[in-house]
Design a protein around this motif. Structure first.
Motif, short mmCIF file in Angstrom:
data_model
loop_
_atom_site.label_atom_id
_atom_site.label_comp_id
_atom_site.label_asym_id
_atom_site.label_seq_id
_atom_site.Cartn_x
_atom_site.Cartn_y
_atom_site.Cartn_z
N PRO A 172 0.80 -1.22 0.00
CA PRO A 172 0.00 0.00 0.00
C PRO A 172 0.84 1.28 0.00
O PRO A 172 0.33 2.35 -0.33
N VAL A 173 2.11 1.16 0.36
CA VAL A 173 2.99 2.34 0.35
C VAL A 173 3.62 2.52 -1.03
O VAL A 173 3.55 3.59 -1.64
N ASP A 174 4.25 1.44 -1.54
CA ASP A 174 4.85 1.52 -2.87
C ASP A 174 3.82 1.42 -3.99
O ASP A 174 4.13 1.67 -5.15
N VAL B 239 8.09 -10.28 -0.23
CA VAL B 239 7.32 -10.13 1.01
C VAL B 239 8.08 -10.82 2.13
O VAL B 239 8.34 -12.03 2.07
N VAL B 240 8.48 -10.06 3.13
CA VAL B 240 9.26 -10.60 4.25
C VAL B 240 8.48 -10.39 5.53
O VAL B 240 8.16 -9.24 5.89
N ASP B 241 8.16 -11.49 6.19
CA ASP B 241 7.37 -11.42 7.43
C ASP B 241 6.07 -10.65 7.23
O ASP B 241 5.65 -9.86 8.09
N GLY B 242 5.46 -10.83 6.07
CA GLY B 242 4.18 -10.20 5.78
C GLY B 242 4.27 -8.73 5.41
O GLY B 242 3.25 -8.06 5.28
N LYS B 243 5.51 -8.24 5.17
CA LYS B 243 5.70 -6.81 4.87
C LYS B 243 6.49 -6.64 3.58
O LYS B 243 7.26 -7.50 3.18
N GLY B 244 6.28 -5.50 2.93
CA GLY B 244 7.01 -5.20 1.71
C GLY B 244 8.50 -5.10 1.99
O GLY B 244 8.91 -4.49 2.97
N TRP B 245 9.32 -5.71 1.10
CA TRP B 245 10.75 -5.80 1.34
C TRP B 245 11.44 -4.44 1.37
O TRP B 245 12.49 -4.30 1.99
N ARG B 246 10.85 -3.44 0.72
CA ARG B 246 11.47 -2.12 0.72
C ARG B 246 10.71 -1.12 1.60
O ARG B 246 11.32 -0.37 2.36
N SER B 247 9.39 -1.13 1.53
CA SER B 247 8.61 -0.14 2.29
C SER B 247 8.46 -0.53 3.75
O SER B 247 8.31 0.33 4.63
N GLY B 248 8.45 -1.86 4.03
CA GLY B 248 8.19 -2.33 5.39
C GLY B 248 6.72 -2.28 5.77
O GLY B 248 6.36 -2.54 6.92
#
Length: 703
Positions: free
Chosen positions: A160-162, A171-180
């Protein structure tokens, strides 16, 4: 020649010679044995660090060695230049992605040249150049015409950020790899390539890749995930029957419940009448989609209230939604056997579901079927900085390929980024167009290609980068496959798998005469500092620019080759680097002392050359013969180590060879001292080989 070792002066002169004489420009001499050496091309992020340097140095040493074996060597370079990082950095710096990218390319090009790599710069490609992605668009159109490219609604990872789709690996731990940012699951229309049509060949031809690491082949095999099993049908009360794919049909009598994925039609039907279940499905849609993450996360689920009928016993089996069931594998439904399957057992314990011991079921039931874990390649991305997908959407004609004569569909450049994220979907000047079939008003596709598209075929374009009338020509058949490909293990699955797929597509289109793109693969280890991977995000990088200014490129290159075997991690060490620099200083000083002897001998009745060619060792004493045998043993080992890419031991061999050279007396007539003559010849090559594009770590054959 300067007596003191001044690498900045020496290297600048040699590099100038290389550039002026086109030393490393590959020739299309089809009569010669070729050798295509390539490192995975860099993303132009701005600056190289020592981690990058290791990758490119390994490939460069391999290329130089093969050149000295008399092969027609090509080692090109390029820039994997599209992608989200460039766009985000440009937004942060309030500039256009193109300007930011090309500025970085200029800086990194200068860094690579200063490092003295033997690149054929005439073949440099940049993937954001319209003349590059023009042919990528052309290739997509051929796939579209053959039914290998299609668009459909699909569940995706949405950042939703990028504001773009992410691959499962991003997707790392349910989060975007760059935006978090926590990733959402969304249903959107996406373009796909039918890589699944090549699944069996991609799997079986792994066996032909004899010079690939077993680890990489296993990772690809598991990703393709061939399963031979059975489709078994279960009746469902008040609903259509439920089909389940299983590789363990013999466990049928141990089934105690059914689990289904969140997007299964039965789950959606049940949720329409159950608000709690609807909320639960919505909650699961914000979680992981990658199989590896689903396997390790805590199991959770909810009873749908639906009942399946066991096809043999007639037992009533509850149907649950479970977060470990994949929507895109099999039929999205699992017959749960808690006594036989660890995941089913964990789930059953959490929700107090029954365990049932049962004899193996040996009767035939259901339909035998082969499935693959691999699913079609989603190539759509929703951000600006990428190659436009060459499709026009017409209300009457449907999706229509852009006429080939209208390629490339150029990315618009006069775009204002001052207000934040820009997509092609909010640029009407881009997407408003005319249908090439019926001439009615139509809309261009506003998705851009996944950057894996660019990286899947750059190696082939490097064989003929000046070909303006076709994607490739016969030079690609000569140069491919790449004989030795060097890059990180992190690309073991996606990049390499997609490149293998596209290579097979190009073969089927008549542009290739080989089944695989990369004959031999070297996956180098990471560079560590204080035990952590060297990366800009960790702030622990070592800038090669400072090292070049102080010690020169050769010291940097010797360090990254000598300090560890290529496939292992390398720990940065200031003291180790200083040691490599001191060794090169000793070699230079030793050579400078003796270079005049060589020049004098070379001009005196060809005594030196005659002595070298005949190798009159009968004049040598026993000590000299012992040294001579040791030299040849070192060189024989170096040849062997080169061929198996054990390059760190080649450098140690150079050091051993040098220690023998310093023992040789240089008094008296050279023609009466064959050992001295050959040693001086080696010394001459060590000093002057740079202008010939040779390598310090070169196993010369002695007489």
């Amino acid at each position: 020649m300067t007596v003191s070792y001044q690498p900045q002066i020496i290297e600048q002169e040699v590099q100038k010679y290389w550039e002026e004489n086109g030393t490393f420009e590959a020739q299309e001499d089809f009569s010669k044995e070729k050798f295509f050496c390539l490192a995975m091309i860099p993303y132009p992020s701005g600056h190289l660090h020592v981690g990058h340097v290791r990758n490119y140095t390994l490939a460069d040493v391999i290329a130089r060695y093969q050149r000295m074996q008399g092969k027609n060597v090509m080692q090109p370079i390029g820039w994997d230049a599209f992608g989200l990082p460039a766009e985000n950095a440009a937004l942060k710096n309030k500039t256009a992605p193109k300007n930011w990218t090309y500025s970085n390319i200029e800086h990194m090009r200068n860094q690579l040249k200063a490092l003295g790599y033997a690149y054929d710069w005439s073949r440099e490609i940049t993937t954001c150049d319209p003349e590059y992605y023009r042919w990528e668009q052309w290739l997509f159109i051929q796939l579209f015409k053959k039914g290998l490219a299609y668009k459909k609604m699909s569940q995706v990872n949405w950042d939703p950020v990028d504001q773009t789709v992410l691959a499962n690996e991003q997707v790392v731990d349910g989060k975007g790899w760059r935006s978090g940012a926590p990733v959402e699951r969304r249903e959107i229309s996406q373009w796909f390539l039918k890589i699944t049509d090549y699944a069996e060949e991609l799997l079986t031809s792994l066996e032909d890749l004899k010079d690939w690491p077993d680890q990489v082949k296993l990772m690809q095999k598991n990703w393709i995930g061939k399963s031979v099993g059975t489709n078994i049908q279960f009746s469902v009360l008040d609903h259509d029957p439920l089909t389940i794919f299983t590789t363990r049909p013999e466990t049928l009598m141990g089934v105690t419940y059914i689990t289904i994925a969140t997007k299964h039609p039965l789950a959606i039907a049940a949720a329409a009448k159950n608000n709690a279940l609807a909320d639960f499905l919505k909650m699961l849609d914000t979680g992981a989609t990658a199989e590896a993450e689903l396997a390790t996360q805590e199991k959770c689920g909810m009873n749908t209230g639906l009942i399946a009928i066991h096809p043999i016993t007639g037992e009533h089996l509850p149907i649950w939604v479970a977060n470990y069931v994949l929507n895109n594998y099999g039929t999205g439904a699992v017959m749960a056997v808690p006594t036989q399957d660890e995941r089913d057992g964990e789930f059953a314990k959490i929700y107090d579901l029954p365990f049932k011991e049962a004899e193996p079921f040996t009767d035939e039931i259901g339909e035998k079927i082969t499935r693959y874990r691999l699913h079609d390649w989603g190539i759509s991305r929703q951000r600006y900085w990428g190659a436009p997908i060459p499709i026009i959407h017409c209300e009457t004609c449907g999706p229509v390929a852009v006429p080939e004569e209208d390629l490339p569909v150029r990315l618009p450049e006069n775009v204002d980024f001052s207000e934040g994220i820009v997509t092609l979907a909010n640029l009407p000047e881009f997407y408003k167009t005319i249908c090439p079939n019926c001439k009615a008003c139509a809309k261009r596709e506003t998705d851009t290609f996944d950057t894996f598209m660019e990286s899947s075929w750059y190696y082939a374009r490097m064989a003929c980068p000046d070909q303006n009338n076709s994607i490739l020509d016969d030079r690609a058949k000569y140069w491919t496959p790449v004989d030795h490909y060097v890059g990180g293990i992190e690309h073991a699955v996606m990049h390499l798998l997609y490149a293998r797929f596209i290579h097979k597509v190009l073969r089927d289109l008549g542009f290739m005469n080989s089944p695989e793109p990369f004959e031999k693969l070297l996956t180098q280890g990471m560079v560590l500092k204080d035990g952590a991977k060297m990366s800009k995000s960790k702030g622990n990088t070592v800038d090669p620019q400072e090292l070049l200014q102080r010690y020169g490129a050769d010291s940097v290159r010797v360090f990254v080759i000598f300090t560890a075997p290529p496939e292992q991690s390398l720990e940065w060490s200031d003291s180790g680097f200083e040691g490599c620099f001191r060794f090169l200083k000793r070699v230079w000083a030793f050579s400078c002392e003796r270079v005049k002897l060589f020049e004098q001998a070379d001009g005196a009745n060809d005594g030196l050359n005659a002595c070298i060619n005949k190798g009159n060792l009968e004049k040598a004493n026993e000590e000299q013969k012992t040294i001579w045998r040791e030299m040849n043993a070192i060189l024989k080992q170096a040849h062997y180590d080169y061929d198996r890419s054990q390059l760190n031991t080649v450098v140690s061999g150079c050091m051993k060879l040098f220690n023998l050279l310093v023992k040789i007396p240089y008094e008296g007539q050279i023609e009466n001292n064959p050992l001295c003559a050959n040693a001086l010849y080696i010394n001459h090559l060590l000093i002057y080989s740079g202008t010939k594009g040779m390598s310090l770590t070169c196993p010369y054959k002695l007489n």
